[in-house]
Design an enzyme around this catalytic site. Sequence first.
Site, PDB file in Angstrom:
ATOM      1  N   GLN A 126      31.687  10.446  53.968  1.00  0.00           N
ATOM      2  CA  GLN A 126      32.422  11.494  54.667  1.00  0.00           C
ATOM      3  C   GLN A 126      32.185  11.402  56.163  1.00  0.00           C
ATOM      4  O   GLN A 126      31.054  11.606  56.626  1.00  0.00           O
ATOM      5  CB  GLN A 126      31.964  12.871  54.162  1.00  0.00           C
ATOM      6  CG  GLN A 126      32.682  14.017  54.847  1.00  0.00           C
ATOM      7  CD  GLN A 126      32.041  15.360  54.565  1.00  0.00           C
ATOM      8  OE1 GLN A 126      30.876  15.429  54.172  1.00  0.00           O
ATOM      9  NE2 GLN A 126      32.781  16.434  54.772  1.00  0.00           N
ATOM     10  N   GLU A 244      33.887  21.558  47.685  1.00  0.00           N
ATOM     11  CA  GLU A 244      32.435  21.669  47.748  1.00  0.00           C
ATOM     12  C   GLU A 244      32.013  23.119  47.627  1.00  0.00           C
ATOM     13  O   GLU A 244      30.998  23.435  47.016  1.00  0.00           O
ATOM     14  CB  GLU A 244      31.949  21.082  49.062  1.00  0.00           C
ATOM     15  CG  GLU A 244      30.454  21.007  49.169  1.00  0.00           C
ATOM     16  CD  GLU A 244      30.036  20.062  50.281  1.00  0.00           C
ATOM     17  OE1 GLU A 244      29.880  18.870  49.995  1.00  0.00           O
ATOM     18  OE2 GLU A 244      29.889  20.515  51.417  1.00  0.00           O
TER      19      GLU A 244
END
Lengths: 392, 327
Positions: A126, A244
Amino acid sequence: MDLHFSEADVEFRARAREWLKANVPAETRPARGPESARFDRAWQRKLYDHGWAGVAWPKEYGGMGLSGLQQVIWYEEMARAHAPHHINTTYIGLMHAGPTVIARGTEEQKAFHLPRILSGEAIWCQGFSEPNAGSDLAALRTRGVVDGDHIVVTGAKMWTTDAQHADYQELLIRTDPGSERHKGLTWLICDMKLPGIEVRPIRTMLQDEHVNMVFYDEVRIPVADVVGEIGGGWSTAMATLSFERGLGFIGDQLELYERVGRAIDLAGRTRLEDGRLAIEDDGIAQRLASIKADTMAIRAMTLADIAETDRTGIPGPKGSMMKLLVTATHKALSEVVSDILGWDFLEFDGDRSAHPWTYEYLWSWVFSISGGTSEIQREITADRVLGLPKGR
Amino acid sequence: MYLAPDAEEEEIASAAAQFLAEAMPISRLHATTGAAVIADMDKALRQALGGMGWFALAVPEEDGGSGLSAVEHALFFREVGRQCGPLDVLAQCLAANLFAEAAQRRAVIAGEHGVALLVPDGSGFRLIGSPAAELALHVTSEAAGIYPLDGLRSENRPALDPANSLRVAEALPAPLASLSGTRIWQLGQLGVAAMLVGIAEAALDLIVEYAKVRETFGRKIGAWQAVRHPCADMAVRAEAARAQLWYAAAALKEGRADAAAHLDAAKHLANLAAHGNADTAIQLHGGIGVTDEHDCHLLLKHAMLLARVFGSRRDLLGRLLHARLDD
Ligand SMILES: Cc1cc2nc3c(=O)[nH]c(=O)nc-3n(C[C@H](O)[C@H](O)[C@H](O)COP(=O)(O)OP(=O)(O)OC[C@H]3O[C@@H](n4cnc5c(N)ncnc54)[C@H](O)[C@@H]3O)c2cc1C
């Protein structure tokens, strides 16, 4: 209100338990280096081959399409079976990038990337944070210039976990040079083998090098690799983060429940400096029991969250409260084990398998800083759960 | 698996909230003159509660109750807690579940007879509840008994918590009725945990509301992080305690083997949430938080009383440490 598992859920648990018992690797995960990523890929491949990959992914994209409750069951059984920790090099692909591509990607992107993520063939990282954009992500400066059918990227990302192992990166950049804050951003799939990318490790207090700086020097990324719209990157990024904030930490949540039991066992066989068993110490016993109550509440909150999501169809803003409680409990558990283990707690060589408790203690700051710091989680709770006036 | 109140359960909770806000508002506890008031439950209030059937939610229908479950019991007591309801309400409710003899049970359910709570303290007893009560309930995790109060010598003590009178007694007469087993204890634990959750939530609501209107240095105090962040922590404590309360209520309703452990955890978390939230609410209100006219101190004082019944911190944690849990 009821605690009944349906017959299908009970059957699912039994099947998961049996499979994990027979298939959890006997060898421990190598602590570092390419071997660790190799281990993760092999485990993911095994899950994939046996139909256990992508628990939260829809069936049409090759996932298992499990209900929230079955995901709870799956992670509980993983923890019980001491299966490889699900936060490993495959995490970003499975929990971030995959779901983002499913939600916002083109058919070509889906067809190419999803099977590779599921099977462990492709590892993702990421690239959101930068040296000067962490909590304040919208301050990011890495820039991209559209040049025909390519975007030419120049800049630097920081804290990129597992960039050294990754095949692809979810890369958030500024494509509109005059833009500010949330406007003018673009979410790109970046092939980590492209020329002009340099990955430089950052050594952490865990004696490891799992995070990196990534530098981009005129890296040419095809426009076809934009997920969502050029200039619409913030919206795509918020979708990424919402995965998330939903059930992204569910594994950690439920693992704590299991780990507190191990800590109690440990206290029952470990002697303190004065010769007593640790569990005979009132202070230690009470702290352990209190943490056990917290882990019970975390499990109950997880189940309550699922009930709420079922009812409303969307995950609520309570993920931030969950992260606050889970990270605080994680740290409290590590601290009491530090008192149980005494000097042994100070032996550490960076190997999670060899020194799990010390590793988890050091990890507790990673946990409460990455993925949005505890202070930011309090801000989100104050804004979205309590509706307090904005400070910013 | 559904760990939240469903539509019917919500309905009962809101009916309870509405009724209690009128019949037993927390405002009854504010002293109007110099001397502290103890706003015990009087007979009229008792009969009003009895008339609505609130004492018999979990009593089977054939015994004159509503035939509902531990879940509704918990939902009701959460609302009682929000108004700092006296412990008598719980004692009355538990007695209704204890009495096997129909006339005695009916009198308690209807609120004709009042019930206070007895807890051992050293060699004697503490009696918590209205001096007008005719009966007293004593509960342990193995058995429960009801005692007549008419011949009992007791001495009044000044009570920190204005929701209940506090007395001491030396010796107990013979019980009128008793019941062995864990049921009364577990309903009691659940009820107290629920009241504490109600207190934790009420404290959070008070400060959140105030933080939206009070201004300092040209900003609402709710915009200062030193106020926002403890509020977020209060929300987390309340959320954790509430989720565990639901779990314990459902476990008790379903007669699960690990219900006792879930109740211990629920009581412990509710203790922490109520005390922590009341404490923080006082601090974040500033000066107004320490005044008698404000509700914050009432929540704190009631939480301190409730923390001491149906499992103190030590007992709860001692049992919890090795308790086994099911899936
Ligand atoms: C081990 C590790 C792995 C990571 N992995 C990745 C990754 O793979 N990919 C990625 O993109 N990022 C990753 N991150 C980055 C992570 O998301 C950021 O570190 C985090 O969001 C905090 O940003 P920062 O480090 O810039 O701290 P800052 O934002 O500079 O914060 C400094 C301090 O100020 C506080 N603070 C900041 N703003 C506020 C506010 N408004 N109110 C109150 N307090 C505030 C913070 O809580 C913190 O305590 C990782 C970080 C770590 C440590």
